[in-house]
Enzyme design. Structure first.
Site, PDB file in Angstrom:
ATOM      1  N   ASP A  13       0.787  -1.162  -0.042  1.00  0.00           N
ATOM      2  CA  ASP A  13      -0.006  -0.081  -0.070  1.00  0.00           C
ATOM      3  C   ASP A  13       0.801   1.312  -0.244  1.00  0.00           C
ATOM      4  OD1 ASP A  13      -2.183  -1.784   0.185  1.00  0.00           O
ATOM      5  OD2 ASP A  13      -2.294  -1.646   2.405  1.00  0.00           O
ATOM      6  N   LYS A  16       1.689   2.048  -5.151  1.00  0.00           N
ATOM      7  CA  LYS A  16       2.207   1.651  -6.247  1.00  0.00           C
ATOM      8  C   LYS A  16       1.320   2.139  -7.489  1.00  0.00           C
ATOM      9  CE  LYS A  16       2.361  -2.594  -4.330  1.00  0.00           C
ATOM     10  NZ  LYS A  16       2.006  -2.157  -3.047  1.00  0.00           N
ATOM     11  N   LYS A  18      -0.686   4.313  -7.941  1.00  0.00           N
ATOM     12  CA  LYS A  18      -0.723   6.011  -8.343  1.00  0.00           C
ATOM     13  C   LYS A  18       0.729   5.986  -9.357  1.00  0.00           C
ATOM     14  CE  LYS A  18       0.597  10.536  -7.508  1.00  0.00           C
ATOM     15  NZ  LYS A  18       0.304  11.880  -6.707  1.00  0.00           N
ATOM     16  N   GLY A  40      -4.804  -4.323  -3.703  1.00  0.00           N
ATOM     17  CA  GLY A  40      -5.516  -3.366  -4.246  1.00  0.00           C
ATOM     18  C   GLY A  40      -4.547  -1.984  -4.640  1.00  0.00           C
ATOM     19  N   HIS A  41      -4.652  -1.517  -5.614  1.00  0.00           N
ATOM     20  CA  HIS A  41      -3.960  -0.535  -5.949  1.00  0.00           C
ATOM     21  C   HIS A  41      -4.886   0.639  -6.686  1.00  0.00           C
ATOM     22  CE1 HIS A  41      -0.505  -3.348  -7.238  1.00  0.00           C
ATOM     23  NE2 HIS A  41      -0.758  -3.242  -5.868  1.00  0.00           N
ATOM     24  N   GLN A 223       1.618  -6.379  -3.512  1.00  0.00           N
ATOM     25  CA  GLN A 223       2.434  -6.519  -2.221  1.00  0.00           C
ATOM     26  C   GLN A 223       3.696  -5.878  -2.108  1.00  0.00           C
ATOM     27  OE1 GLN A 223       1.017  -9.677  -3.730  1.00  0.00           O
ATOM     28  NE2 GLN A 223      -0.685  -8.603  -2.888  1.00  0.00           N
ATOM     29  N   GLY A 301     -10.695  -2.910   3.718  1.00  0.00           N
ATOM     30  CA  GLY A 301     -11.262  -2.029   4.451  1.00  0.00           C
ATOM     31  C   GLY A 301     -10.682  -1.752   5.741  1.00  0.00           C
ATOM     32  N   ARG A 302      -9.705  -3.061   6.021  1.00  0.00           N
ATOM     33  CA  ARG A 302      -9.355  -2.958   7.594  1.00  0.00           C
ATOM     34  C   ARG A 302      -8.227  -1.766   7.615  1.00  0.00           C
ATOM     35  NH1 ARG A 302      -6.122  -8.568   7.618  1.00  0.00           N
ATOM     36  NH2 ARG A 302      -5.619  -7.853   5.469  1.00  0.00           N
ATOM     37  N   LYS A 330       2.927  10.087  -0.286  1.00  0.00           N
ATOM     38  CA  LYS A 330       2.234  10.578   1.143  1.00  0.00           C
ATOM     39  C   LYS A 330       3.262  11.528   2.017  1.00  0.00           C
ATOM     40  CE  LYS A 330      -1.431   7.573   1.367  1.00  0.00           C
ATOM     41  NZ  LYS A 330      -2.363   6.794   2.140  1.00  0.00           N
ATOM     42  N   LEU A 331       4.088  12.279   1.167  1.00  0.00           N
ATOM     43  CA  LEU A 331       4.957  13.322   1.993  1.00  0.00           C
ATOM     44  C   LEU A 331       3.956  14.394   2.409  1.00  0.00           C
ATOM     45  CD1 LEU A 331       7.866  14.234   2.666  1.00  0.00           C
ATOM     46  CD2 LEU A 331       7.808  15.594   0.611  1.00  0.00           C
ATOM     47  N   GLY A 414       0.080  14.072  -2.827  1.00  0.00           N
ATOM     48  CA  GLY A 414      -1.379  13.708  -2.880  1.00  0.00           C
ATOM     49  C   GLY A 414      -1.723  12.652  -3.778  1.00  0.00           C
TER      50      GLY A 414
HETATM   51  P1  GDP Z   1      -0.861   0.238  -3.576  1.00  0.00           P
HETATM   52  O1  GDP Z   1      -1.306  -1.063  -3.024  1.00  0.00           O
HETATM   53  O2  GDP Z   1       0.611   0.450  -3.323  1.00  0.00           O
HETATM   54  O3  GDP Z   1      -1.270   0.731  -4.714  1.00  0.00           O
HETATM   55  O4  GDP Z   1      -1.314   1.563  -2.594  1.00  0.00           O
HETATM   56  P2  GDP Z   1      -2.922   1.745  -2.087  1.00  0.00           P
HETATM   57  O5  GDP Z   1      -3.748   2.031  -3.166  1.00  0.00           O
HETATM   58  O6  GDP Z   1      -3.472   0.486  -1.350  1.00  0.00           O
HETATM   59  O7  GDP Z   1      -3.031   2.723  -1.085  1.00  0.00           O
HETATM   60  C1  GDP Z   1      -2.280   3.985  -1.248  1.00  0.00           C
HETATM   61  C2  GDP Z   1      -3.355   5.116  -0.840  1.00  0.00           C
HETATM   62  O8  GDP Z   1      -2.653   6.538  -0.860  1.00  0.00           O
HETATM   63  C3  GDP Z   1      -4.414   5.323  -2.134  1.00  0.00           C
HETATM   64  O9  GDP Z   1      -5.745   5.693  -1.365  1.00  0.00           O
HETATM   65  C4  GDP Z   1      -3.930   6.456  -2.640  1.00  0.00           C
HETATM   66  O10 GDP Z   1      -4.967   7.052  -3.571  1.00  0.00           O
HETATM   67  C5  GDP Z   1      -3.383   7.235  -1.775  1.00  0.00           C
HETATM   68  N1  GDP Z   1      -2.010   8.013  -2.178  1.00  0.00           N
HETATM   69  C6  GDP Z   1      -1.096   7.659  -3.102  1.00  0.00           C
HETATM   70  N2  GDP Z   1      -0.063   8.507  -3.031  1.00  0.00           N
HETATM   71  C7  GDP Z   1      -0.423   9.627  -2.251  1.00  0.00           C
HETATM   72  C8  GDP Z   1       0.043  10.793  -1.773  1.00  0.00           C
HETATM   73  O11 GDP Z   1       1.327  11.115  -2.154  1.00  0.00           O
HETATM   74  N3  GDP Z   1      -0.385  11.417  -0.872  1.00  0.00           N
HETATM   75  C9  GDP Z   1      -1.742  10.855  -0.355  1.00  0.00           C
HETATM   76  N4  GDP Z   1      -2.218  11.768   0.730  1.00  0.00           N
HETATM   77  N5  GDP Z   1      -2.166   9.925  -0.806  1.00  0.00           N
HETATM   78  C10 GDP Z   1      -1.788   9.203  -1.819  1.00  0.00           C
HETATM   79  P1  IMO Z   2      -0.936  -4.271  -2.296  1.00  0.00           P
HETATM   80  O1  IMO Z   2      -0.638  -4.737  -3.720  1.00  0.00           O
HETATM   81  C1  IMO Z   2      -0.833  -4.661   2.048  1.00  0.00           C
HETATM   82  C2  IMO Z   2      -0.947  -8.759   3.654  1.00  0.00           C
HETATM   83  C3  IMO Z   2      -2.154  -9.192   4.410  1.00  0.00           C
HETATM   84  C4  IMO Z   2      -1.474 -10.110   5.332  1.00  0.00           C
HETATM   85  C5  IMO Z   2      -0.391 -10.789   4.599  1.00  0.00           C
HETATM   86  C6  IMO Z   2      -0.925 -12.478   3.973  1.00  0.00           C
HETATM   87  O2  IMO Z   2      -2.251  -3.339  -2.252  1.00  0.00           O
HETATM   88  O3  IMO Z   2       0.112  -3.570  -1.488  1.00  0.00           O
HETATM   89  P2  IMO Z   2      -2.286 -12.907   1.803  1.00  0.00           P
HETATM   90  O4  IMO Z   2      -3.948 -12.704   1.697  1.00  0.00           O
HETATM   91  O5  IMO Z   2      -1.648 -12.428   0.797  1.00  0.00           O
HETATM   92  O6  IMO Z   2      -2.136 -14.476   2.163  1.00  0.00           O
HETATM   93  O7  IMO Z   2      -2.133 -12.149   3.198  1.00  0.00           O
HETATM   94  O8  IMO Z   2      -0.154 -10.044   3.521  1.00  0.00           O
HETATM   95  N1  IMO Z   2      -1.229  -8.215   2.197  1.00  0.00           N
HETATM   96  C7  IMO Z   2      -1.020  -6.937   1.864  1.00  0.00           C
HETATM   97  N2  IMO Z   2      -0.940  -5.874   2.742  1.00  0.00           N
HETATM   98  N3  IMO Z   2      -1.146  -4.472   0.534  1.00  0.00           N
HETATM   99  C8  IMO Z   2      -1.156  -5.780  -0.222  1.00  0.00           C
HETATM  100  O9  IMO Z   2      -1.316  -5.616  -1.438  1.00  0.00           O
HETATM  101  C9  IMO Z   2      -1.296  -6.976   0.597  1.00  0.00           C
HETATM  102  N4  IMO Z   2      -1.567  -8.176   0.016  1.00  0.00           N
HETATM  103  C10 IMO Z   2      -1.476  -8.818   1.280  1.00  0.00           C
HETATM  104  O10 IMO Z   2      -2.704  -8.171   4.934  1.00  0.00           O
HETATM  105  O11 IMO Z   2      -0.892  -9.486   6.394  1.00  0.00           O
HETATM  106 MG    MG Z   3      -2.854  -1.592  -1.676  1.00  0.00          MG
END
Ligand code: GDP
Ligand code: IMO
Ligand code: MG
Length: 428
Positions: A13, A16, A18, A40-41, A223, A301-302, A330-331, A414
């Site tokens: 999270d 990636k 973005k 979840g990207h 991940q 949603g956790r 997220k600076l 952002g």
């Molecule tokens: P990923 O799994 O690595 O693609 O990341 P996620 O999408 O799960 O979580 C990143 C969250 O941070 C998302 O809600 C993005 O919209 C948000 N985000 C990404 N870059 C920034 C940033 O620079 N600032 C802020 N405030 N939010 C960001």
């Molecule tokens: P993105 O691509 C954050 C975590 C789960 C759990 C562990 C094992 O959005 O960054 P799994 O269901 O893979 O067997 O769970 O890995 N996990 C993630 N945490 N971002 C993810 O993907 C994740 N995918 C799995 O929360 O701790």
């Molecule tokens: Mg994610």
């Protein structure tokens, strides 16, 4: 030829989605090489927000070929739902290519993920319950079913029979669940096969061909490094290899095909699920990060556990991935703090560790050693140039860059596409 790998260097999270989205403008092929719909990207484009789980981010661009590589585990029901949801929003998913060698997540994988977590009780991993671990376990045990099996009803039925015999014993005798019906699964999955057939191809030759003809290919990691099955905080990891090295095996290319490796890290750190997290913030600071950063999982949603940037883990990840550059996201969230902590070392039984400890006991029980940076408190979401940042924010980036010995190429301020600024020339 340009192969670019993009990987998370923390526990996922990092943003990636973005950064992948930004790169998609200039690449021809985008390949997911591991994981499944545990990812979840998030991509934000103007008023539109996309949460992609299984589809590569390139699906959003007509000029990109999105590829699901052989290293991914695919729940075909989820894939079709995700494709349909995008179609409803006016996006074409026709270009999607799915490797025939990708393994399938089966209904018993979902059940097993749920019941094994329940059995583990307080020792549970906190998985996403998407069947990821059980699907990869069957792949390693060589009783998995693959996307290409969906195209051959006889083979599919035979392979399922072998796998299901064992799974039903496990589900009924060990976990007290009801057995699953062979015929029900055959009917359900062959219908998915009919739907997915036009997409199932040999993606290895597609990706290799693209590289050979000089087109650029982006390997989109899901991940992250600290969740890597071999190199992360085992057993609190996922069941695949998200590291850059995993892109070769998972996408069907060679190490020399990847020339640029971009690591993504938040300016702080988060983790979802169980497991050690040395730089986890105290509850008050953690709550500020959750609220300011909107730290709730895109997939489940956790609420994410929040903490400070961990330079020890980041150094380890930069080396392991041989990053050519680092992007800090997220600076803007750190504007909420007067003082910003960075974990520069771990301490355990009187010893100081600046390198990632070789033994999990140390990592589990160590205390973080923090260095404090001055905060800046002003809103930086409008910054588009390094000079737009307050000097404290620049000092923070420079401090991190020195600690991890890796060039920071960009900082994100952002969620929106344009909320990014260049820090240094990569490779400089
Ligand atoms: P990923 O799994 O690595 O693609 O990341 P996620 O999408 O799960 O979580 C990143 C969250 O941070 C998302 O809600 C993005 O919209 C948000 N985000 C990404 N870059 C920034 C940033 O620079 N600032 C802020 N405030 N939010 C960001
Ligand atoms: P993105 O691509 C954050 C975590 C789960 C759990 C562990 C094992 O959005 O960054 P799994 O269901 O893979 O067997 O769970 O890995 N996990 C993630 N945490 N971002 C993810 O993907 C994740 N995918 C799995 O929360 O701790
Ligand atoms: Mg994610």
């Amino acid at each position: 030829m340009a192969g670019i790998a993009l990987v998370g260097i923390q526990w996922g999270d990092e943003g990636k989605g973005k950064i992948t989205d930004l790169l998609c403008e200039k690449v021809d092929v985008v390949v997911r090489y591991q994981g499944g719909n545990n990812a979840g990207h998030t991509v934000v484009v103007g008023e539109e927000r996309y949460a992609l789980h299984l589809l590569p981010t390139g699906i959003l661009y007509e000029h990109c070929t999105p590829v699901i590589g052989p290293g991914v585990v695919v729940n075909p029901r989820v894939l079709i739902e995700e494709m349909d949801a995008l179609s409803e929003r006016g996006l074409s998913t026709e270009r999607l290519r799915l490797s025939g060698n990708a393994h399938l997540i089966m209904p018993y994988h979902l059940e097993l993920d749920m019941v094994t977590e329940r059995r583990l009780g307080k020792n549970r991993l906190g998985t996403t319950k998407r069947g990821i671990g059980p699907a990869y376990a069957d792949k390693a045990a060589r009783i998995g079913l693959r996307a290409q099996d969906l195209l051959d009803p006889k083979i599919f039925s035979e392979k399922l029979e072998i796998a299901l015999k064992e799974k039903n014993l496990l589900l009924t005798r060990v976990y007290g669940r009801l057995p699953l019906e062979h015929q029900d699964i055959v009917e359900e999955y062959l219908a998915y096969g009919t739907r997915l057939a036009p997409h199932i191809v040999d993606t290895n030759s597609l990706v290799q061909g693209a590289l050979d003809s000089g087109r650029s290919v982006l390997f989109e990691g899901a991940q992250a490094t600290m969740l890597d099955l071999d190199h992360g905080t085992y057993p609190f990891v996922t069941s695949s290899n998200p590291i850059a090295g995993g892109a070769c095996a998972g996408a069907g290319v060679g190490p020399r095909d990847i020339t640029r490796i971009i690591g993504i890290s938040k300016a702080y750190c988060t983790r979802v699920g169980s497991g050690p997290f040395p730089s986890e913030a105290d509850p008050a600071d953690g709550e500020i990060l959750v609220e300011a950063g909107g730290e709730y999982g895109t997939t489940t949603g956790r609420k994410r556990r929040c903490g400070w940037f961990d330079a020890v883990a980041a150094r380890y990840a930069c080396r392991l991935n041989t990053l050519t550059e680092l992007v800090i996201t997220k600076l803007d969230v750190l504007s909420a703090f007067e003082k910003i902590k960075v974990c520069v070392a771990y301490e355990f039984e009187g010893d100081r560790y600046e390198d990632f400890p070789p033994n999990q006991t140390i990592f589990n029980k160590c205390r973080p050693v923090y260095e404090e940076f001055a905060g800046w408190s002003e809103d930086i979401t409008g910054a588009r140039d390094l000079d737009d940042l307050p000097k404290e924010a620049r000092a923070f980036l420079e401090g991190i860059e020195a600690m991890v010995s890796t060039t920071i190429s960009h900082a994100s301020v952002g969620p929106e596409r344009e909320q990014i600024l260049k820090v240094h020339e990569a490779g400089a």
